[in-house]
Scaffold this active site. Structure first.
Site, PDB file in Angstrom:
ATOM      1  N   ASP A 231      10.144  43.025  69.838  1.00 34.77           N
ATOM      2  CA  ASP A 231      11.239  43.967  70.061  1.00 34.77           C
ATOM      3  C   ASP A 231      10.846  45.365  69.623  1.00 34.77           C
ATOM      4  O   ASP A 231       9.882  45.561  68.873  1.00 34.77           O
ATOM      5  CB  ASP A 231      12.475  43.547  69.248  1.00 34.77           C
ATOM      6  CG  ASP A 231      13.074  42.237  69.720  1.00 34.77           C
ATOM      7  OD1 ASP A 231      12.831  41.844  70.874  1.00 34.77           O
ATOM      8  OD2 ASP A 231      13.796  41.604  68.922  1.00 34.77           O
TER       9      ASP A 231
ATOM     10  N   TYR B 266       5.026  35.024  61.391  1.00 37.70           N
ATOM     11  CA  TYR B 266       5.622  36.321  61.091  1.00 37.70           C
ATOM     12  C   TYR B 266       5.894  36.450  59.590  1.00 37.70           C
ATOM     13  O   TYR B 266       6.073  35.445  58.890  1.00 37.70           O
ATOM     14  CB  TYR B 266       6.972  36.475  61.807  1.00 37.70           C
ATOM     15  CG  TYR B 266       6.912  36.748  63.280  1.00 37.70           C
ATOM     16  CD1 TYR B 266       6.993  38.044  63.776  1.00 37.70           C
ATOM     17  CD2 TYR B 266       6.797  35.707  64.198  1.00 37.70           C
ATOM     18  CE1 TYR B 266       6.964  38.299  65.143  1.00 37.70           C
ATOM     19  CE2 TYR B 266       6.765  35.947  65.562  1.00 37.70           C
ATOM     20  CZ  TYR B 266       6.852  37.250  66.030  1.00 37.70           C
ATOM     21  OH  TYR B 266       6.817  37.490  67.385  1.00 37.70           O
TER      22      TYR B 266
END
Length: 283
Positions: A54, A126
């Site tokens: 994103d 992540y």
């Protein structure tokens, strides 16, 4: 002419771009990278990415693949005594110089034609950094660390994570996409306070659907600040439906750290398996 498949490993500062995917009129990582490749190869070059990020999300270990003609690949050396993989790194660094280090191609290699940056991946990992006390706010790291207004109960947050491990329908933590599955295998989810007092979440899954990481972090923060009762994440998991209760964590605390792949002889099988289970879902 015979094609060759090339893997590129890259890192980028997501704050400089409007996400990964190319969009007309917007600066994106994919747009910058494909423009640079087109400058070198002198034609449009399509790339396939391991995981789209994103706007505002960073990456240290992003992976893409692309296909070139053998002559194009070998011609990158311009007759000099350097291998094409070294030549493309050197030349991309030059073309990307105007980005002032916001995107860096770290490695390049010729890979088997069965390698698929998206579908061959075994997992993505992540991290998310969150400073929840004013004394922990470091202006020099404001670009990769989210700030929270009050101290969070990290013990409660950590306790929320373990029950979510395994194969589940994460529909309550994924923004729905047409025909895309929300079934994922979450392999790691931990939240701990480091020596600097900053909270770091670590997540690994076979893949993450749209907004999944930020929604999981946002839900954990809700518990940590007392907005939700302990067990909130498990209750959400039991009702796999995206709704207004979802709060997304700020994007700039999130970093794609690495993507794992199987050995060369297992690449094709892994890609076939992934396509069968997630034909249209995001990586």
């Amino acid at each position: 002419m015979t094609d060759v498949r090339i893997r590129l490993d890259l890192a980028y500062d997501g704050g400089a771009y409007r996400g990964w995917a190319a969009q007309p009129g917007l600066r994106t990582v994919e747009g910058v990278l494909t423009d640079a490749l087109a400058t070198l190869i002198r034609r449009p070059v399509k790339v396939v990415v391991a995981g789209r990020t994103d706007a505002g999300v960073h990456a240290r270990g992003q992976v893409v693949h692309l296909d070139l003609q053998r002559a194009e690949w070998e011609g990158l050396s311009r007759g000099r005594d350097i291998p094409p993989q070294a030549a493309i790194l050197r030349r991309l660094a030059g073309v990307l110089a105007p980005e002032e280090g916001a995107v860096v191609v770290r490695a390049a290699a010729e890979v088997p034609p069965t390698f698929d940056a998206r579908f061959s991946a075994l997992s993505r990992s992540y991290t998310y950094r969150l400073a929840d006390e004013r004394a922990r706010r470091d202006p020099l790291r404001r670009g990769d660390t989210a700030w929270h207004r009050a101290r969070l109960d990290d013990a409660l947050m950590a306790a929320e994570t373990s029950g979510l491990l395994g194969l589940h329908d994460f529909g309550s933590f994924c923004r729905p996409r047409e025909r895309g599955t929300t079934i994922r295998e979450l392999q790691e989810f931990s939240i701990a306070r480091g020596e600097d007092g900053v909270l770091t979440a670590r997540l690994t899954a076979d893949a993450f659907c749209h907004h999944m990481v930020r929604a999981l972090i946002g839900a954990a923060v809700d518990v940590g600040e007392g907005r939700r009762e302990p067990g909130w994440l498990m209750r959400r998991l039991g009702t796999p439906e995206w709704d207004s209760a979802v709060r997304l964590a700020a994007p700039h605390g999130l970093v794609l750290e690495s993507v794992a792949y199987p050995e060369a002889e297992q690449l094709a099988a892994r890609a076939e398996q992934t396509r069968a289970t997630r034909p249209t879902s995001p990586a």
